[in-house]
Enzyme design. Structure first.
Site, PDB file in Angstrom:
ATOM      1  N   GLY A   1       0.792  -1.154  -0.030  1.00 51.66           N
ATOM      2  CA  GLY A   1      -0.027   0.034   0.052  1.00 51.66           C
ATOM      3  C   GLY A   1       1.007   1.262  -0.092  1.00 51.66           C
TER       4      GLY A   1
ATOM      5  N   GLY B   1       2.959   1.727   3.615  1.00 51.85           N
ATOM      6  CA  GLY B   1       3.954   0.579   3.381  1.00 51.85           C
ATOM      7  C   GLY B   1       5.052   1.132   2.601  1.00 51.85           C
TER       8      GLY B   1
ATOM      9  CE  LYS C   1      -5.781   9.897  10.928  1.00 48.27           C
ATOM     10  NZ  LYS C   1      -5.557   8.566  10.331  1.00 48.27           N
TER      11      LYS C   1
ATOM     12  CB  SER D   1      -8.690   5.807   2.815  1.00 50.49           C
ATOM     13  OG  SER D   1      -9.491   5.918   4.224  1.00 50.49           O
TER      14      SER D   1
ATOM     15  CD  GLU E   1      -9.115   1.041   7.157  1.00 53.53           C
ATOM     16  OE1 GLU E   1      -8.333   0.539   7.676  1.00 53.53           O
ATOM     17  OE2 GLU E   1      -9.077   2.148   6.726  1.00 53.53           O
TER      18      GLU E   1
HETATM   19  O1  KPL Z   1      -7.018   9.216   7.308  1.00 51.45           O
HETATM   20  C1  KPL Z   1      -7.719   9.877   6.425  1.00 51.45           C
HETATM   21  C2  KPL Z   1      -8.385   8.821   5.397  1.00 51.45           C
HETATM   22  O2  KPL Z   1      -8.404   9.267   4.114  1.00 51.45           O
HETATM   23  O3  KPL Z   1      -8.393   7.698   5.549  1.00 51.45           O
HETATM   24  C3  KPL Z   1      -7.884  11.409   6.276  1.00 51.45           C
HETATM   25  C4  KPL Z   1      -7.228  12.012   7.576  1.00 51.45           C
HETATM   26  C5  KPL Z   1      -9.328  11.568   6.480  1.00 51.45           C
HETATM   27  C6  KPL Z   1      -7.425  12.072   5.244  1.00 51.45           C
HETATM   28  O4  KPL Z   1      -7.977  11.770   4.018  1.00 51.45           O
END
Ligand code: KPL
Length: 302
Positions: free
Chosen positions: A18, A21, A187, A257, A269
Site C-alpha cells: 500500500g 507501506g 484520530k 480512503s 474500514e
Molecule cells: O486518514 C484519512 C483517510 O482518508 O483515511 C484522512 C485523515 C481522513 C485523510 O483523508
C-alpha cells in the site's frame, strides 16, 4: 513484562504494498535499514516522488509473504480488517520476541492481536503522512505529517531504547505516548467524520467545510466525546471538532480512503471506525445514532 533481547540492527518486515507501506520502505532504504517488504507476488521497481518533487527509482527488498526472510520487527500498514488475516498467514514465522507494529485507521485490532499473540511486544501507531499510489509502480509522497506511537504492553527498557529511535526516524516527527489510546481515539474521531461523509456524498475532504455538514460533524463528535468519557478518556467536544476541521483544511484536496474504497468497490474500514464507536457505546449503554447511521449507510454502499 516482556523481555526480548535487544537487537543491535533490527530487521524490519513491512507487510503489503500500500501507499504508506511503500513510503515506509522508501524511508528504510534512505535510512540504510535492513528491511524487506512482504508481498503476495514479485514486484517491479518503484518510481517514488518525494515531498520536494524529487524522483527516486527504488528497487525494494521484496520477500513473498509465504516465505519471509528472518525479521525482528513486523510493521503492518494494512487495512484494519487485514491485520488478523496477515498474522494468521505469518503465524508459523512469528516468535514471541518479535515486535508487532499496527498502523492503520480505526480501532479494535489491538484487542484482536493481543488475544492471538499475547506474548509479543505490540506497538500501536497512527500517522498523518500522506502518500498516493496511482498505480503499482508509482508512489507519491503527498504530505508530511506526524506520527504517534505507544507500546501496548510492558517491555524492558533496553528493548525500548533499541527500537524507539529506529521507528521514530521513519515518519518524523514521532511522539511516543505512555497511553496511545487517547491519540488513537482522536484520530478515530477524525476518520469517523471525514471518511463516511465524503464517501456517502461523493466529495473531497475540503467540501465538508460547507455549513450544511456542520450539524452532523458536531453530533458525531459529541457522541464520540461521551463514549471516550465512558472509556476513561476525557476530551472536550470542541477539541474533537477543532481537530476534525483542521484535518479537513489540511487535506482539502484529497479524497478520503473510504471514498476511494467505496468508489473502487473495495471493503471499507467502517466496522473499525463508526462501527467501533457503536460497539463501545453499546457496552456503556450510550446511544450514538449518528455514528450508527454512518455505519449503516456505508454498509449499504459496500
Ligand atoms: O486518514 C484519512 C483517510 O482518508 O483515511 C484522512 C485523515 C481522513 C485523510 O483523508
Amino acid at each position: 513484562m516482556l523481555n526480548s533481547a535487544p537487537v543491535t540492527r533490527p530487521k524490519l518486515a513491512i507487510v503489503g504494498s500500500g501507499a504508506i507501506g511503500g513510503l515506509i520502505g522508501f524511508k528504510c532504504q534512505q535510512l540504510g535499514y535492513d528491511y524487506q517488504h512482504l508481498v503476495k507476488s514479485q514486484q517491479s521497481p518503484l518510481q517514488v516522488t518525494d515531498i520536494s518533487g524529487v524522483s527516486h527509482c527504488l528497487t525494494p527488498e521484496i520477500s513473498l509473504i509465504s516465505e519471509p526472510q528472518p525479521f525482528d520487527l513486523l510493521i503492518l500498514p494494512v487495512k484494519a480488517y487485514q491485520v488478523l488475516v496477515v498474522l494468521e498467514q505469518l503465524h508459523s514465522y512469528i516468535q514471541p520476541q518479535h515486535i508487532i507494529v499496527l498502523l492503520h485507521n480505526g480501532m479494535g485490532t489491538v484487542e484482536q492481536v493481543r488475544e492471538m499473540l499475547p506474548n509479543n511486544p505490540l506497538i500501536a501507531a497512527t500517522t498523518s503522512y500522506g502518500a498516493f499510489k496511482p498505480d503499482t509502480n508509482t508512489l507519491i509522497e503527498t504530505g508530511l505529517g506526524q506520527t504517534h506511537l505507544g507500546w501496548i504492553n510492558d517491555v524492558d527498557e533496553s528493548v525500548k531504547h533499541a527500537i524507539e529511535p529506529i521507528l521514530s526516524a521513519l515518519l518524523p516527527p514521532s511522539h511516543w505516548h505512555q497511553d496511545i489510546s487517547l491519540a488513537l481515539w482522536k484520530k478515530l474521531a477524525v476518520n469517523a467524520v471525514i471518511n463516511p461523509l465524503t464517501a456517502i456524498h461523493n466529495i473531497k475532504n475540503g467540501e465538508l467545510k460547507n455549513p450544511k455538514y456542520q450539524e452532523t460533524i458536531n453530533r458525531i463528535c459529541e457522541e464520540i466525546t461521551r463514549v471516550m468519557d465512558a472509556a476513561g478518556y476525557s476530551v472536550s467536544h470542541a477539541e474533537l471538532v477543532k481537530n476534525v476541521l483542521q484535518v479537513i483544511s489540511a487535506t482539502a484536496n484529497n479524497y478520503s480512503s473510504m471514498h476511494q474504497d467505496i468508489k473502487l468497490r473495495r471493503r471499507s474500514e467502517i466496522a473499525f471506525i463508526n462501527g467501533y464507536v457503536s460497539a463501545q457505546a453499546t457496552k456503556s449503554h450510550i446511544e450514538v445514532p449518528y455514528n450508527q447511521r454512518m455505519f449503516e449507510q456505508i454498509k449499504r454502499l459496500e
